[in-house]
Design a protein around this motif. Structure first.
Motif, PDB file in Angstrom:
ATOM      1  N   LYS A 180       0.832  -1.199   0.000  1.00 18.61           N
ATOM      2  CA  LYS A 180       0.000   0.000   0.000  1.00 18.61           C
ATOM      3  C   LYS A 180       0.868   1.251   0.000  1.00 18.61           C
ATOM      4  O   LYS A 180       0.580   2.214  -0.714  1.00 18.61           O
ATOM      5  CB  LYS A 180      -0.914  -0.025   1.223  1.00 18.61           C
ATOM      6  N   LYS A 181       1.940   1.205   0.796  1.00 21.25           N
ATOM      7  CA  LYS A 181       2.849   2.338   0.850  1.00 21.25           C
ATOM      8  C   LYS A 181       3.492   2.571  -0.506  1.00 21.25           C
ATOM      9  O   LYS A 181       3.589   3.710  -0.981  1.00 21.25           O
ATOM     10  CB  LYS A 181       3.909   2.068   1.922  1.00 21.25           C
ATOM     11  N   ASN A 182       3.939   1.495  -1.156  1.00 17.42           N
ATOM     12  CA  ASN A 182       4.561   1.619  -2.474  1.00 17.42           C
ATOM     13  C   ASN A 182       3.554   2.135  -3.499  1.00 17.42           C
ATOM     14  O   ASN A 182       3.893   2.961  -4.360  1.00 17.42           O
ATOM     15  CB  ASN A 182       5.111   0.264  -2.915  1.00 17.42           C
ATOM     16  N   PHE A 187       1.705   6.459  -6.832  1.00 15.07           N
ATOM     17  CA  PHE A 187       0.640   7.356  -7.269  1.00 15.07           C
ATOM     18  C   PHE A 187       1.094   8.812  -7.193  1.00 15.07           C
ATOM     19  O   PHE A 187       0.898   9.592  -8.142  1.00 15.07           O
ATOM     20  CB  PHE A 187      -0.598   7.127  -6.390  1.00 15.07           C
ATOM     21  N   TYR A 188       1.718   9.185  -6.060  1.00 14.58           N
ATOM     22  CA  TYR A 188       2.166  10.570  -5.919  1.00 14.58           C
ATOM     23  C   TYR A 188       3.307  10.887  -6.880  1.00 14.58           C
ATOM     24  O   TYR A 188       3.403  12.010  -7.401  1.00 14.58           O
ATOM     25  CB  TYR A 188       2.589  10.838  -4.482  1.00 14.58           C
ATOM     26  N   GLU A 189       4.176   9.921  -7.116  1.00 11.28           N
ATOM     27  CA  GLU A 189       5.244  10.153  -8.096  1.00 11.28           C
ATOM     28  C   GLU A 189       4.662  10.351  -9.490  1.00 11.28           C
ATOM     29  O   GLU A 189       5.132  11.202 -10.255  1.00 11.28           O
ATOM     30  CB  GLU A 189       6.214   8.969  -8.077  1.00 11.28           C
ATOM     31  N   LEU A 192       3.199  13.789  -9.549  1.00 10.93           N
ATOM     32  CA  LEU A 192       4.264  14.778  -9.632  1.00 10.93           C
ATOM     33  C   LEU A 192       4.839  14.837 -11.038  1.00 10.93           C
ATOM     34  O   LEU A 192       5.079  15.926 -11.579  1.00 10.93           O
ATOM     35  CB  LEU A 192       5.360  14.423  -8.618  1.00 10.93           C
ATOM     36  N   GLU A 193       5.036  13.658 -11.630  1.00 10.04           N
ATOM     37  CA  GLU A 193       5.567  13.625 -12.991  1.00 10.04           C
ATOM     38  C   GLU A 193       4.596  14.289 -13.968  1.00 10.04           C
ATOM     39  O   GLU A 193       4.997  15.036 -14.866  1.00 10.04           O
ATOM     40  CB  GLU A 193       5.826  12.178 -13.402  1.00 10.04           C
ATOM     41  N   LYS A 194       3.284  14.040 -13.775  1.00  7.79           N
ATOM     42  CA  LYS A 194       2.279  14.649 -14.646  1.00  7.79           C
ATOM     43  C   LYS A 194       2.264  16.170 -14.473  1.00  7.79           C
ATOM     44  O   LYS A 194       2.167  16.923 -15.452  1.00  7.79           O
ATOM     45  CB  LYS A 194       0.903  14.057 -14.322  1.00  7.79           C
ATOM     46  N   GLU A 195       2.345  16.621 -13.195  1.00  5.75           N
ATOM     47  CA  GLU A 195       2.370  18.062 -12.943  1.00  5.75           C
ATOM     48  C   GLU A 195       3.595  18.709 -13.594  1.00  5.75           C
ATOM     49  O   GLU A 195       3.497  19.784 -14.202  1.00  5.75           O
ATOM     50  CB  GLU A 195       2.369  18.318 -11.437  1.00  5.75           C
ATOM     51  N   ASN A 196       4.737  18.048 -13.458  1.00  7.17           N
ATOM     52  CA  ASN A 196       5.958  18.582 -14.081  1.00  7.17           C
ATOM     53  C   ASN A 196       5.830  18.617 -15.600  1.00  7.17           C
ATOM     54  O   ASN A 196       6.259  19.582 -16.257  1.00  7.17           O
ATOM     55  CB  ASN A 196       7.166  17.744 -13.677  1.00  7.17           C
TER      56      ASN A 196
END
Length: 267
Positions: A180-182, A187-189, A192-196
């Motif tokens: 779940k942590k991974n 998901f957040y990575e 972040l990649e999409k936002e960048n």
């Protein structure tokens, strides 16, 4: 008074009764000991049969594990010949896991053999103790002790099984939490990649718009200059025609001066 012969006969008769009673008692005791020994032999034979069954089961497990190890080795060889580097890496990971499982199984097998050897020695010692026992009290005490030890061993095995189940459940919970942590981190990575990426796209679009704006300003300046030039030429032409009409006057009319003013927006 009793005659001497009668006294002798009575003593002989009592002696014979006493001997018969002693012989009968010894026979009964001997029979009890023999029955107890038969029961112990039957009990020990059953124990040996159970241990042999466990040994056969352990051998079968070892054979299966060896077969699995051979299958893994063959699969690894085939993958090394035909697979890509990614598949080879995955096969190596799988092989490591299977190897670890095989080592664990081998360790368990060694432990089982050690336990079986210890049990065999214990049973041998018990057999020797049973053979040496000669009265029912000691035999019963030995049986009671054996039952207690077996019950203690059974309780120990149950506790060990419960502990292993708790450890497995804990391991599963930790694995689920880690997964779940991974997943959350991935998901957040990804976000972040999409936002960048969106930011980079917007920056590229802004740079293109700035370049287009600069080109548009440059073109407007050129158009403004060309229009000013055309207006100036038109004003000169009008002034020339007026001078010819009015007898050579070179003054510039107010209307012509007004026409030279640019209608384009300021730059």
């Amino acid at each position: 008074p009793v005659p001497q012969d009668d006294n002798d006969d009575a003593s002989v008769t009592s002696s014979l009764y006493a001997r018969n009673n002693t012989t009968s008692s010894r026979l009964v005791n001997a029979r009890r000991l023999r029955v107890a020994a038969d029961n112990d032999v039957t009990f020990l034979q059953n124990r040996l049969a159970k241990l042999k069954s466990e040994e056969l089961k352990a051998k079968n497990e070892v054979h299966k594990l060896k077969s699995k190890v051979e299958d893994v080795s063959h699969a690894r060889e085939r993958n090394e010949q035909t697979g890509t580097q990614r598949r080879e890496l995955q096969d190596q990971v799988d092989y490591g896991k299977r190897k670890e499982a095989a080592l664990i199984a081998l360790n368990k097998e060694k432990q089982s053999k050690a336990i079986w050897s210890s049990k065999q020695k214990t049973m041998q010692a018990r057999r020797e103790a049973v053979v040496q026992m000669r009265n029912q009290k000691e035999i019963n005490a030995c049986r009671t002790q054996i039952l207690k030890e077996e019950q203690r061993e059974l309780n120990t095995q149950r506790r060990e099984t419960i502990r292993q189940l708790h450890e497995q459940a804990k391991s599963r919970r930790e694995k689920a939490a880690e997964e779940k942590k991974n997943a959350t981190r991935d998901f957040y990575e990804m976000r972040l990649e999409k936002e960048n990426q969106d930011r980079e796209d917007k920056e590229k679009l802004a740079a293109q718009l700035v370049a287009q704006e600069a080109q548009m300003i440059y073109r407007l300046k050129r158009l403004h200059t060309e229009k000013q030039k055309a207006l100036h030429e038109m004003a000169n032409a009008i002034d020339g025609s007026l001078s010819l009409t009015n007898g050579g006057s070179r003054s510039t009319s107010p209307m012509a001066a007004n026409r030279t003013t640019s209608n384009l927006p300021p730059i």
